[in-house]
Design a protein around this motif. Structure first.
Motif, PDB file in Angstrom:
ATOM      1  N   ASN A  64      -7.719 -18.202  -8.690  1.00 66.64           N
ATOM      2  CA  ASN A  64      -8.072 -17.922  -7.203  1.00 66.64           C
ATOM      3  C   ASN A  64      -7.937 -16.488  -7.242  1.00 66.64           C
ATOM      4  O   ASN A  64      -7.290 -15.632  -7.923  1.00 66.64           O
ATOM      5  N   TYR A  65      -8.615 -15.915  -6.358  1.00 63.69           N
ATOM      6  CA  TYR A  65      -8.501 -14.415  -6.204  1.00 63.69           C
ATOM      7  C   TYR A  65      -8.801 -14.088  -4.595  1.00 63.69           C
ATOM      8  O   TYR A  65      -9.271 -14.965  -4.002  1.00 63.69           O
ATOM      9  N   LEU A  66      -8.314 -13.014  -4.436  1.00 60.65           N
ATOM     10  CA  LEU A  66      -8.595 -12.438  -2.900  1.00 60.65           C
ATOM     11  C   LEU A  66      -9.463 -11.164  -2.958  1.00 60.65           C
ATOM     12  O   LEU A  66      -8.984 -10.412  -3.676  1.00 60.65           O
ATOM     13  N   LEU A  67     -10.426 -11.283  -2.201  1.00 62.46           N
ATOM     14  CA  LEU A  67     -10.931  -9.919  -1.931  1.00 62.46           C
ATOM     15  C   LEU A  67     -10.107  -8.819  -1.248  1.00 62.46           C
ATOM     16  O   LEU A  67      -9.367  -9.172  -0.287  1.00 62.46           O
ATOM     17  N   THR A  68      -9.948  -7.602  -1.662  1.00 58.77           N
ATOM     18  CA  THR A  68      -8.923  -6.586  -1.154  1.00 58.77           C
ATOM     19  C   THR A  68      -9.938  -5.531  -0.751  1.00 58.77           C
ATOM     20  O   THR A  68     -10.888  -5.053  -1.515  1.00 58.77           O
ATOM     21  N   ILE A  69      -9.443  -4.768   0.420  1.00 58.01           N
ATOM     22  CA  ILE A  69     -10.246  -3.506   0.634  1.00 58.01           C
ATOM     23  C   ILE A  69      -8.943  -2.550   0.968  1.00 58.01           C
ATOM     24  O   ILE A  69      -8.030  -2.803   1.665  1.00 58.01           O
ATOM     25  N   TYR A  70      -9.079  -1.453   0.152  1.00 57.50           N
ATOM     26  CA  TYR A  70      -8.066  -0.403   0.372  1.00 57.50           C
ATOM     27  C   TYR A  70      -8.860   0.675   1.133  1.00 57.50           C
ATOM     28  O   TYR A  70     -10.025   1.298   0.691  1.00 57.50           O
ATOM     29  N   GLU A  71      -8.058   1.116   2.286  1.00 59.06           N
ATOM     30  CA  GLU A  71      -8.805   1.916   3.172  1.00 59.06           C
ATOM     31  C   GLU A  71      -8.162   3.392   3.122  1.00 59.06           C
ATOM     32  O   GLU A  71      -7.062   3.427   2.745  1.00 59.06           O
ATOM     33  N   LYS A  72      -8.995   4.517   3.107  1.00 58.71           N
ATOM     34  CA  LYS A  72      -8.497   5.724   2.740  1.00 58.71           C
ATOM     35  C   LYS A  72      -9.210   6.734   3.939  1.00 58.71           C
ATOM     36  O   LYS A  72     -10.187   7.103   3.910  1.00 58.71           O
ATOM     37  N   GLN A  73      -8.282   7.217   4.683  1.00 62.49           N
ATOM     38  CA  GLN A  73      -8.889   7.936   5.726  1.00 62.49           C
ATOM     39  C   GLN A  73      -8.779   9.436   5.199  1.00 62.49           C
ATOM     40  O   GLN A  73      -7.726   9.940   4.861  1.00 62.49           O
ATOM     41  N   ILE A  74     -10.150   9.986   5.189  1.00 65.61           N
ATOM     42  CA  ILE A  74     -10.333  11.412   4.496  1.00 65.61           C
ATOM     43  C   ILE A  74      -9.952  12.273   5.628  1.00 65.61           C
ATOM     44  O   ILE A  74      -9.209  13.346   5.631  1.00 65.61           O
ATOM     45  N   ASN A  75     -10.477  12.046   6.889  1.00 64.61           N
ATOM     46  CA  ASN A  75     -10.212  13.071   8.166  1.00 64.61           C
ATOM     47  C   ASN A  75     -10.556  12.339   9.447  1.00 64.61           C
ATOM     48  O   ASN A  75     -10.710  10.994   9.337  1.00 64.61           O
ATOM     49  N   ASP A  76     -10.681  13.102  10.389  1.00 64.51           N
ATOM     50  CA  ASP A  76     -10.891  12.229  11.732  1.00 64.51           C
ATOM     51  C   ASP A  76     -12.404  11.486  11.553  1.00 64.51           C
ATOM     52  O   ASP A  76     -12.541  10.666  12.609  1.00 64.51           O
TER      53      ASP A  76
END
Length: 176
Positions: A64-76
């Motif tokens: 089993n696996y989970l799709l993962t998303i890592y969010e990285k805010q660069i600027n506004d």
């Protein structure tokens, strides 16, 4: 004739309602909605790549696996999303997650702010995710034990860069 149709209709409704209740125990409910079609498409594209490309599918075969998303805010205006997958829930102990659904896929979002050790995923949600995807982890969690190590997977991420909600860059990346 009308009586048979009525009985058939009522029986169908009862069966559907019963199956909905059973499914609620066996599925996660999304708490965020992905509205951006480019992001949805990229998630499905990445999932297809890791499931169908032999050099990557070896990491998830029979697991089993989970799709993962890592969010990285660069600027506004600019934000990066790194799409990958997990074969454990170790990071949820110290980081909060949000749950989304794209097609029939559950997607786990890790926010851009680093809350490591300050805010974590709700224990009930963490346990539910572990129960549905990683039963051995679930057993440890229900015994009050912590997950002591993460499984590292050598697989690229699909990194998307958005500016003001528009996709401006997409690439497969080994490190992020």
């Amino acid at each position: 004739m009308m009586f048979k149709k009525a009985v058939y209709g009522i029986t169908t409704i009862i069966l559907l309602c019963g199956s909905c209740q059973d499914n609620s125990k066996n599925c996660l409910e999304a708490n965020v909605e992905i509205r951006n079609e480019s992001l949805k498409g990229a998630i499905l594209e990445y999932d297809s790549i890791i499931r169908n490309d032999p050099k990557y599918s070896v990491n998830i075969s029979n697991r089993n696996y989970l799709l993962t998303i890592y969010e990285k805010q660069i600027n506004d205006s600019v934000v990066n999303f790194s799409i990958s997958f997990s074969i454990d829930t170790w990071l949820m102990q110290d980081e909060p997650v949000r749950v989304a659904q794209v097609s029939d896929k559950i997607v786990i979002f890790y926010p851009s702010s680093n809350y490591y050790g300050i805010i974590a995923t709700d224990k009930k949600l963490h346990e539910k995710i572990a129960r549905l995807y990683f039963p051995e982890e679930y057993k440890r969690l229900t015994k009050g034990k912590t997950l002591e190590e993460s499984c590292y997977i050598d697989c690229p991420s699909l990194v998307l860069t958005f500016c003001k909600g528009r996709l401006i860059k997409k690439k497969m990346d080994i490190t992020w």
